[in-house]
Design an enzyme around this catalytic site. Structure first.
Site, PDB file in Angstrom:
ATOM      1  CG  HIS A   1       9.305 -46.668 -19.664  1.00 47.68           C
ATOM      2  ND1 HIS A   1       8.185 -45.664 -19.855  1.00 47.68           N
ATOM      3  CD2 HIS A   1      10.016 -46.267 -19.179  1.00 47.68           C
ATOM      4  CE1 HIS A   1       8.435 -44.450 -19.479  1.00 47.68           C
ATOM      5  NE2 HIS A   1       9.626 -44.787 -18.845  1.00 47.68           N
TER       6      HIS A   1
ATOM      7  CD  GLU B   1     -14.655 -40.966  -4.411  1.00 45.42           C
ATOM      8  OE1 GLU B   1     -13.823 -40.643  -4.999  1.00 45.42           O
ATOM      9  OE2 GLU B   1     -15.589 -39.999  -3.905  1.00 45.42           O
TER      10      GLU B   1
ATOM     11  CG  ASP C   1     -10.365 -42.612  -3.884  1.00 43.86           C
ATOM     12  OD1 ASP C   1      -9.186 -42.605  -3.625  1.00 43.86           O
ATOM     13  OD2 ASP C   1     -10.606 -41.338  -4.133  1.00 43.86           O
TER      14      ASP C   1
ATOM     15  CB  CYS D   1     -17.059 -43.596 -12.526  1.00 45.60           C
ATOM     16  SG  CYS D   1     -17.053 -42.784 -10.929  1.00 45.60           S
TER      17      CYS D   1
END
Lengths: 553, 88
Positions: free
Chosen positions: A184, A411, A435, A482
């Site tokens: 967190h 990828e 990926d 991307c």
């Protein structure tokens, strides 16, 4: 002077004195209750309710993602399972304090036992337990210390209740000894742009008043710095402030080369934010949201409405839409419901679409219809492409349906290695670095135990990106990035040096990347890329690039 | 008792936030709801119970609802579990 290292969040550099988070409350005594179960139960009821209300009120004050996390904590204080645990311990003679402590501890052990992401949630439970016990014993709830002067907060780990209420005028940076990149502390520091370094072993050896230089970009803390260190830090801070001044506009290198900065979007909700950040279009529009909640594929009309909204948001600009990227890891019953042992290597992406061609045809038809009514420049790409044959199949189908610019995502290492052949038919390539890293290093992205492999700075990944960059340049085809890698400003420069012609990222990262690009010429970017390629590890690549920059400046 | 088998979509499984959304929805129904993974079954209105199942992305769970409005509540709970709350 000593140096500590950890996982840096963001790129801030700050100088300031340590203020330690108070130590947790002592463990409640095991002495049996002297007032009897009924009274203890009543005390527990009061404290649970009060702590729940307190946490909820903090949530309302902070809003946003923090509020959701705090709301989950408040629910823990109201939890019926917890309550029956507490009651049974009170019935066994325990005090309310001890019963609360033991009941929470049981759940804590269980979370830690689950490991990974769940174990990182153990801090949430500790925090709720401490607040309830503080109520019962009548002491102040532990939390962020207060000070009139700015400080660097040093803690074991921060609970959401703490991070939510950090006074950003006073807390210069946060350093924690525990927690990983998904704790967190890390998530909220990222959201609120707080300079932070987590997982710093040795952090708990720091004392109130110790002077620190916290360099999140380097993941490094200098304790008791020399005057020279301080001067260097001030200079770096000055340079950073100056970079922040780059006005919103097209992404450009120092020599004027245009590198379009595009937005990654997961639904049409993000359009406004992307435009505000100065996105020059969309580099990755994920279409899964249209499909994930559905039991059957959405109709052409339903998809058309969403695509039309998207394209209208970017008149005259490039919008790259990714065809449905689903598979056994993002299961859609109408696409592929077979249970697979290795979903990342299974029938996913374009492979799944080929197996259910009508879904792809409908999606492309809806896109063509939406484009015909707007003047956005629509590009469509196929996910998870491994071969030139798949590329040709996709491009032919897309062209037949009326898509003018059809390309592929790179990828899978095979598509990168044979980029010169894959790019023959594709109009463009867009590299999905997340990926690509997972497949190059053979490390499951979703598996915490191998998360240290998931670093796009790895020279093996960069070598494959360079291969695609070379093929794109030779064939005159655009090569975009991307993945998360494009959001790391320094890595973005390296990617441009490797041949990326556009960068797409979450809109919040665009400003930093624009500022960093403006510092370097193409020649410099290529030199930095060569440094990174020559390293033997992700860490080594990062260090080599930083060293080259330091030498240059 | 009406029940349904669901595959969990959240990328990190049912941790704090997705578990909270789920157990809140279960509690709002006002009727007993259980969720089962493997042999272990817990009260779905208990966030700690839900978390204790250690539900990961892609796990199959069975939700069971007793009483009035069971089907509508099952629909709502199914939708929550098949949404990826971790998608940024």
């Amino acid at each position: 002077m000593t140096t500590l290292t950890g996982i840096g969040i963001g790129r801030g550099i700050v100088v300031g004195p340590v203020l330690r988070m108070p130590d947790p409350l002592p463990e409640p005594s095991t002495m049996p209750s002297t007032i009897g179960p009924d009274s203890e139960r009543e005390r527990a009821t009061g404290a649970l309710a009060a702590a729940g209300e307190d946490i909820r009120a903090r949530g309302e004050k902070s809003g946003g993602k923090a509020q959701e996390v705090l709301e989950a904590q408040a629910l823990m204080a109201d939890d019926p399972t917890l309550r029956s645990e507490i009651d049974s311990k009170i019935d066994g003679g325990a005090t309310a304090e001890r019963a609360v402590f033991e009941a929470f501890d049981g759940f804590r052990e269980m979370l830690v036992g689950l490991g990974g992401y769940m174990a990182e949630r153990a801090a949430d439970l500790d925090d709720v337990a401490q607040r309830i016990i503080a109520r019962l014993t009548g002491v102040a709830a532990p939390g962020v210390p207060e000070s009139d002067t700015p400080f660097v907060l040093v803690a074991r780990d921060l609970a959401p209740a703490d991070t939510a209420l950090l006074d950003l005028d006073k807390v210069l940076a946060v350093v924690t000894s525990d927690g990983g990149p998904t704790s967190h502390t890390a998530i909220l520091a990222r959201e609120k742009s707080i300079t932070a370094i987590v997982g710093v072993s040795g952090a708990l050896g720091l004392a109130d008043g110790d002077l620190l230089i916290v360099d999140a970009g380097a993941g490094e803390i200098v304790v008791d710095p020399t005057l020279e260190d301080l001067a260097a830090a001030e200079a770096a801070i000055g340079a950073q402030d100056k970079r922040g001044d780059v006005p919103i506009g097209p992404g450009r290198l120092a020599d004027g080369t245009h590198i379009p900065l595009l937005a990654n979007l997961g639904s049409v909700d993000g359009i406004e934010k992307a435009v505000e950040a100065g996105a020059e279009g969309v580099g990755l529009f994920r279409t899964e949201f249209l499909f994930l909640d559905a039991t059957s594929a959405p109709s052409v009309a339903a998809q058309y409405a969403q695509y039309s909204k998207l394209l209208r948001g970017f008149p005259g600009k490039k919008v790259v839409v990714r065809a449905l990227d689903a598979g056994a890891d993002k299961p859609l019953s109408f696409l592929n419901d077979a249970k697979e042992e290795n979903p990342a290597l299974g029938l996913r992406g374009l492979r799944a679409l080929r197996a259910t061609e009508q879904i792809l045809r409908d999606q492309l038809t809806a896109l063509v219809r939406a484009e015909s009514e707007t003047d956005a420049d629509l590009w469509v790409m196929a996910p998870m492409v491994s071969t030139a044959e798949e590329t040709t199949w996709f491009v032919n189908l897309a062209n037949e349906i009326g898509i003018k610019t059809a390309g592929i995502m790179v990828e899978v290492p095979s598509a990168a290695i044979l980029a010169d052949r894959v790019l023959r038919d594709a109009a463009f390539a867009s590299i999905g670095t997340n990926d690509l890293t997972q497949y190059t290093l053979a490390a499951d992205r979703l598996l915490g135990t191998v998360s240290s492999f998931q670093d796009p700075w790895h020279p093996a990944v960069l070598t494959l990106i360079a291969e695609v960059g070379r093929a794109g340049a030779a064939l005159g085809k655009p090569v975009g990035i991307c993945g998360e890698a494009a959001a790391d400003p320094l890595l973005a420069v390296v990617l441009v040096g490797l041949g990326a012609t556009s960068l797409s990222m979450s809109p919040s990262a665009i400003g930093d990347v624009r500022a960093e690009l403006a510092q370097h010429t193409r020649e410099e970017a290529q030199r930095l890329a060569a440094e990174a390629l020559g390293a033997d590890s992700a860490k080594g690549a990062r260090e080599a690039v930083r060293a080259a920059l330091a030498l240059h400046n | 008792m009406p029940e349904r088998t669901v595959v969990v979509a959240s990328a990190h499984g049912l941790h704090a936030r997705p578990a909270a959304l789920f157990s809140q929805a279960a509690a709002r129904g006002g009727v007993p709801v259980t969720v089962r993974k493997g042999a272990k079954s817990v009260n779905a209105a208990s966030i700690l119970g839900v978390i204790s199942l250690g539900i990961d992305h892609g796990d199959e769970v069975v939700i069971a609802v007793e009483g009035e409005g069971a089907d509508a509540l099952l629909d709502e709970l199914t939708e929550l579990l098949t949404t990826d709350h971790d998608a940024a």
